[in-house]
Motif scaffolding. Structure first.
Motif, mmCIF file in Angstrom:
data_model
loop_
_atom_site.group_PDB
_atom_site.id
_atom_site.type_symbol
_atom_site.label_atom_id
_atom_site.label_comp_id
_atom_site.label_asym_id
_atom_site.label_seq_id
_atom_site.Cartn_x
_atom_site.Cartn_y
_atom_site.Cartn_z
ATOM 1 N N GLN A 196 -12.910 1.119 98.679
ATOM 2 C CA GLN A 196 -14.093 0.989 99.531
ATOM 3 C C GLN A 196 -15.131 0.041 98.960
ATOM 4 N N SER A 197 -14.915 -0.434 97.742
ATOM 5 C CA SER A 197 -15.850 -1.402 97.160
ATOM 6 C C SER A 197 -15.594 -2.812 97.684
ATOM 7 N N ALA A 199 -25.681 -5.001 101.530
ATOM 8 C CA ALA A 199 -26.455 -5.431 100.361
ATOM 9 C C ALA A 199 -25.586 -5.580 99.110
ATOM 10 N N SER A 200 -24.352 -5.074 99.159
ATOM 11 C CA SER A 200 -23.478 -5.151 97.988
ATOM 12 C C SER A 200 -22.810 -6.519 97.905
ATOM 13 N N PRO A 201 -22.362 -6.905 96.721
ATOM 14 C CA PRO A 201 -21.630 -8.174 96.593
ATOM 15 C C PRO A 201 -20.396 -8.177 97.492
ATOM 16 N N ASN A 253 -14.758 -5.684 100.804
ATOM 17 C CA ASN A 253 -14.947 -5.990 102.231
ATOM 18 C C ASN A 253 -13.615 -6.200 102.926
ATOM 19 N N THR A 312 -12.632 5.099 96.089
ATOM 20 C CA THR A 312 -13.907 4.433 95.829
ATOM 21 C C THR A 312 -13.697 2.974 95.511
ATOM 22 N N ARG A 320 -16.692 -8.672 98.363
ATOM 23 C CA ARG A 320 -15.483 -8.632 97.550
ATOM 24 C C ARG A 320 -14.240 -8.763 98.422
ATOM 25 N N LYS A 327 -16.641 -12.361 95.291
ATOM 26 C CA LYS A 327 -15.909 -11.857 94.124
ATOM 27 C C LYS A 327 -14.488 -11.494 94.541
ATOM 28 N N ILE A 342 -19.373 -0.367 105.097
ATOM 29 C CA ILE A 342 -19.524 -1.482 104.165
ATOM 30 C C ILE A 342 -21.013 -1.765 103.979
ATOM 31 N N ASP A 343 -21.441 -1.804 102.733
ATOM 32 C CA ASP A 343 -22.857 -2.009 102.426
ATOM 33 C C ASP A 343 -23.176 -3.505 102.459
#
Length: 415
Positions: free
Chosen positions: A294-295, A218-220, A297, A291, A222, A253, A215-216
């Protein structure tokens, strides 16, 4: 290659190119058999689940006969899901049964050595029985849904006589089979309660883990629901949580992906409750599915009450394969809760406990380390217990035992 030309008739109402429900698993097993040297013929509905809109190319019959990886497919016309409710679904299933009986009368598949049927619908088993009268082929029933249990629990029908009739039809249909395969021990017990006397084997849903992508941070952030919008999910259970997150964590989000008979109503409820940070999207295409998972959380996996032993949400295994944690809503002692405890890949909350659901999701959102640990636990559990090749080869072992053919040691290997 003594066994490489074993002929399999595949009665699978829901099949490729549908991408949710039993269809992708039915397609993968058919492809595995074909790649191993079996000759596979499939009788399927025109694709329509959860809605007909993505399948315009098939709608009017132009693709009623086609092939997929050497699998010969014949399509049966079907009415759109949700257009006529329970009666429309029965009409569709009877139309499918009629086509199967027509083939039995004409002897179309007299060379089939094994008949594999997928439930839903249980009426496929009556079609299989008619075909078996013609060629004597053993029947393998793969049960993904127990329809009488779902109909009663979800309020699809409250008529006790109709439910009794459905159980009677299921009992007769299931006892036509030589071997029954179910997804959980709970489903096995339900079928035994219905009166199934045939051998039942438990083989779980299979999967292949996706690439390990952490999990990135820095990403929003979710939170996602991805799957069918139907009665089995009872998505109303999520509305208090969505409202809570909208007020408490407006930067999070919330993504709701999928289609189905309940989507329009759920969208209206979100607007009515002024939930501001929810976005509704179509289900991701197959090549983007992992994908998409995996976007997020955290994933949400709701299940309606009293359906635990009648169906298992296959989306859960995909979430675990993607290496993402989940929070599910399921009853104590249900297969969903058992899987959650054994895998340590998520958190299970009892139906109706809105306060705990909100608290668990909020706590998990604030704990990236726990998100990562649960996601990794899910991947590991799938690798150890739900490996695709291992389970698909278990199906082949069953077919070998029933047909009496030699093992497929020299058959085509998968690329």
């Amino acid at each position: 290659m003594a066994s490489s030309k074993t002929s399999v008739l595949y009665l699978s109402p829901y099949f490729w190119p549908e991408e949710i429900g039993s269809a992708p698993y039915s397609r993968e097993l058919a492809q595995h058999l074909s790649n191993k040297g079996y000759v596979v013929s499939t009788l399927a509905f025109r694709p329509h689940y959860p809605s007909v809109e993505p399948f315009a190319d098939w709608m009017h019959g132009a693709r009623d006969r086609e092939t997929l990886d050497a699998i010969a497919i014949e399509r049966v016309p079907v009415g759109p899901r949700g257009s006529g409710g329970f009666k429309e679904r029965i009409y569709n299933d009877l139309r499918y049964l009629g086509r199967a009986i027509s083939h039995a009368v004409r002897g179309t598949y007299r060379d089939a050595e094994i008949i594999i049927t997928y439930v839903p619908s249980v009426l496929t088993l009556f079609g299989a029985a008619a075909l078996k009268l013609r060629n004597g082929a053993p029947i393998v029933a793969v049960v993904h849904d127990i329809e009488s249990g779902l109909a009663g629990s979800l309020g699809i029908t409250s008529n006790p006589m109709l439910l009794k009739l459905m159980r009677l039809v299921e009992r007769f249909g299931l006892n036509f089979a030589n071997q029954i395969i179910v997804l959980t021990e709970g489903m096995k017990h339900e079928l035994e309660d219905i009166g199934c006397k045939q051998p039942i084997e438990v083989l779980p849903i299979w999967s292949q883990v996706a690439a390990d992508i952490p999990i990135d941070p820095a990403s929003p952030v979710r939170v996602m629901y991805s799957g069918n919008f139907g009665k089995k999910q009872n998505l109303d259970q999520l509305l208090p949580l969505l409202a809570f997150l909208s007020n408490k964590t407006p930067d999070v989000k919330i993504v709701m992906r999928g289609a189905g008979s309940e989507r329009a109503r759920i969208e209206e409820e979100v607007v009515k409750r002024k939930i501001g940070n929810v976005r509704f999207l179509d289900l991701a295409p197959a090549d983007e599915f992992m994908t998409s998972l995996q976007s997020a959380n955290i994933h949400l996996v709701p299940q309606a009450q009293n359906v635990a032993n009648c169906a298992l949400p296959s989306k859960l295994i995909s979430i675990m394969s993607a290496g993402r944690p989940y929070v599910c809503i399921a009853e104590p002692g249900s297969p969903l809760e058992t899987l959650t405890q054994e895998s340590e890949a998520g958190i299970c909350v009892q139906p109706g406990d809105e306060a705990r659901l909100c608290r668990e999701v909020l706590d998990l959102l604030s704990n990236p380390v726990q998100q990562q640990q649960m996601g990794q636990a899910g991947r590991t559990f799938v690798q150890q217990n739900m490996d695709r090749e291992t389970i698909l080869d278990s199906y082949i072992s069953i077919l070998h035992r029933l047909s009496g053919n030699e093992p497929l040691t020299s058959a085509v290997t998968e690329g």
